[in-house]
Design a protein around this motif. Structure first.
Motif, mmCIF file in Angstrom:
data_model
loop_
_atom_site.group_PDB
_atom_site.id
_atom_site.type_symbol
_atom_site.label_atom_id
_atom_site.label_comp_id
_atom_site.label_asym_id
_atom_site.label_seq_id
_atom_site.Cartn_x
_atom_site.Cartn_y
_atom_site.Cartn_z
ATOM 1 N N LEU A 139 28.565 -48.021 8.277
ATOM 2 C CA LEU A 139 29.032 -49.366 7.929
ATOM 3 C C LEU A 139 30.114 -49.802 8.895
ATOM 4 N N MET A 140 30.082 -51.094 9.241
ATOM 5 C CA MET A 140 31.175 -51.728 9.974
ATOM 6 C C MET A 140 31.553 -53.007 9.247
ATOM 7 N N GLY A 141 32.844 -53.187 8.991
ATOM 8 C CA GLY A 141 33.332 -54.392 8.342
ATOM 9 C C GLY A 141 34.351 -55.096 9.203
ATOM 10 N N LEU A 142 34.238 -56.420 9.319
ATOM 11 C CA LEU A 142 35.141 -57.228 10.134
ATOM 12 C C LEU A 142 35.695 -58.364 9.288
ATOM 13 N N GLN A 143 37.010 -58.456 9.227
ATOM 14 C CA GLN A 143 37.641 -59.564 8.520
ATOM 15 C C GLN A 143 37.525 -60.840 9.353
ATOM 16 N N SER A 144 37.705 -61.974 8.714
ATOM 17 C CA SER A 144 37.477 -63.255 9.390
ATOM 18 C C SER A 144 38.386 -63.456 10.600
ATOM 19 N N CYS A 145 39.561 -62.842 10.600
ATOM 20 C CA CYS A 145 40.479 -63.015 11.735
ATOM 21 C C CYS A 145 39.911 -62.431 13.026
ATOM 22 N N LEU A 146 38.917 -61.527 12.921
ATOM 23 C CA LEU A 146 38.276 -60.960 14.096
ATOM 24 C C LEU A 146 36.975 -61.675 14.457
ATOM 25 N N LEU A 147 36.644 -62.703 13.692
ATOM 26 C CA LEU A 147 35.343 -63.350 13.870
ATOM 27 C C LEU A 147 35.419 -64.694 14.564
ATOM 28 N N ARG A 148 36.602 -65.284 14.676
ATOM 29 C CA ARG A 148 36.716 -66.593 15.309
ATOM 30 C C ARG A 148 37.899 -66.578 16.284
ATOM 31 N N PRO A 149 37.622 -66.452 17.593
ATOM 32 C CA PRO A 149 36.298 -66.201 18.162
ATOM 33 C C PRO A 149 35.874 -64.750 17.923
ATOM 34 N N THR A 150 34.591 -64.506 17.879
ATOM 35 C CA THR A 150 34.107 -63.161 17.609
ATOM 36 C C THR A 150 34.478 -62.229 18.753
ATOM 37 N N VAL A 151 35.118 -61.136 18.408
ATOM 38 C CA VAL A 151 35.510 -60.173 19.429
ATOM 39 C C VAL A 151 34.273 -59.471 19.974
ATOM 40 N N THR A 152 34.354 -58.991 21.204
ATOM 41 C CA THR A 152 33.226 -58.284 21.816
ATOM 42 C C THR A 152 33.439 -56.775 21.852
ATOM 43 N N TRP A 153 34.684 -56.313 21.715
ATOM 44 C CA TRP A 153 34.934 -54.894 21.952
ATOM 45 C C TRP A 153 34.262 -53.931 20.975
ATOM 46 N N PRO A 154 33.978 -54.261 19.701
ATOM 47 C CA PRO A 154 33.287 -53.253 18.888
ATOM 48 C C PRO A 154 31.819 -53.085 19.259
ATOM 49 N N PHE A 155 31.260 -54.012 20.062
ATOM 50 C CA PHE A 155 29.823 -54.040 20.279
ATOM 51 C C PHE A 155 29.407 -53.698 21.707
ATOM 52 N N THR A 156 30.333 -53.650 22.638
ATOM 53 C CA THR A 156 29.984 -53.417 24.039
ATOM 54 C C THR A 156 30.647 -52.137 24.538
ATOM 55 N N GLY A 157 30.026 -51.525 25.544
ATOM 56 C CA GLY A 157 30.589 -50.331 26.152
ATOM 57 C C GLY A 157 30.489 -49.082 25.299
#
Length: 204
Positions: A139-157
């Motif tokens: 599971l991965m959970g992201l609060q709204s403060c990390l969604l606008r703009p959506t961060v890229t670091w949890p998904f790349t590299g």
């Protein structure tokens, strides 16, 4: 996020030992279990459900999933990180300001309490992970403060096929000044040895 449960389209590591047909039956059972858990919470108003499917086209997806109270879409092209980020963007667009939980369907022991714990943790922490025993996470959970703009670091590299997915994600979170809240560790079902505890159950 799940895969279409058809022979040769899912659970390839498990298929090496079980054969592609039996591996697809395992995938079908896991997905049904996950949807039953999630839809129980959706019905009680705890969350919105979106099913992200890969391995088939929209027609096959509709025939398999039928009329469900939640929504479904195709995951699209790209690596796992890109597909995860795409689903987060869709969810945050449809439900602005709401946190997002991403879960897979490899967890036969998933319970409503697991997801309730994740929802509760997201009220206090911007980033939540459910560690898996194989070095990844369920599971991965992201609060709204990390969604606008959506961060890229949890998904790349991230090398998504390695046993270092969790540790690399934790390192990258720390570099962003975040300390993720980790939930209970669970064991994903990807290989034959992972299946043995469940052989007497409905997935046998």
């Amino acid at each position: 996020m799940t895969r279409w449960p058809a022979a040769g389209r899912c659970k390839r590591r498990l298929a090496v030992s079980l054969g592609s047909g039996r591996a697809a039956l395992v995938q079908r059972g896991l997905t049904r279990h996950t949807l039953a858990v999630v839809e129980g919470l959706r019905a009680s108003g705890h969350l919105h459900l979106r099913i992200a499917l890969s391995g088939c086209g929209p027609g096959a997806a509709r025939r398999w999933l039928g009329h469900r109270p939640g929504e479904f879409s195709l995951q699209g092209q790209g690596g796992l990180g890109e597909r995860m980020r795409r689903q987060v963007l869709k969810a945050s667009h449809r439900h602005p300001g709401a946190p997002v939980l991403l879960i897979g369907t490899d967890l036969p022991g998933l319970t409503r309490q697991d997801l309730r714990a994740a929802i509760a943790a997201l009220r206090q922490h911007p980033f939540v992970l459910g560690p898996a025993a194989d070095g990844g996470y369920w599971l991965m959970g992201l609060q709204s403060c990390l969604l606008r703009p959506t961060v890229t670091w949890p998904f790349t590299g991230i090398n998504w096929g390695s046993d270092q997915v969790l540790s690399h994600t934790l390192q990258r979170a720390e570099a962003q000044g975040l300390r993720p809240h980790c939930l209970q560790c669970h064991n994903d079902l990807d290989r034959l040895q992972d299946l043995r505890p469940w052989l007497a159950g409905p997935l046998a």
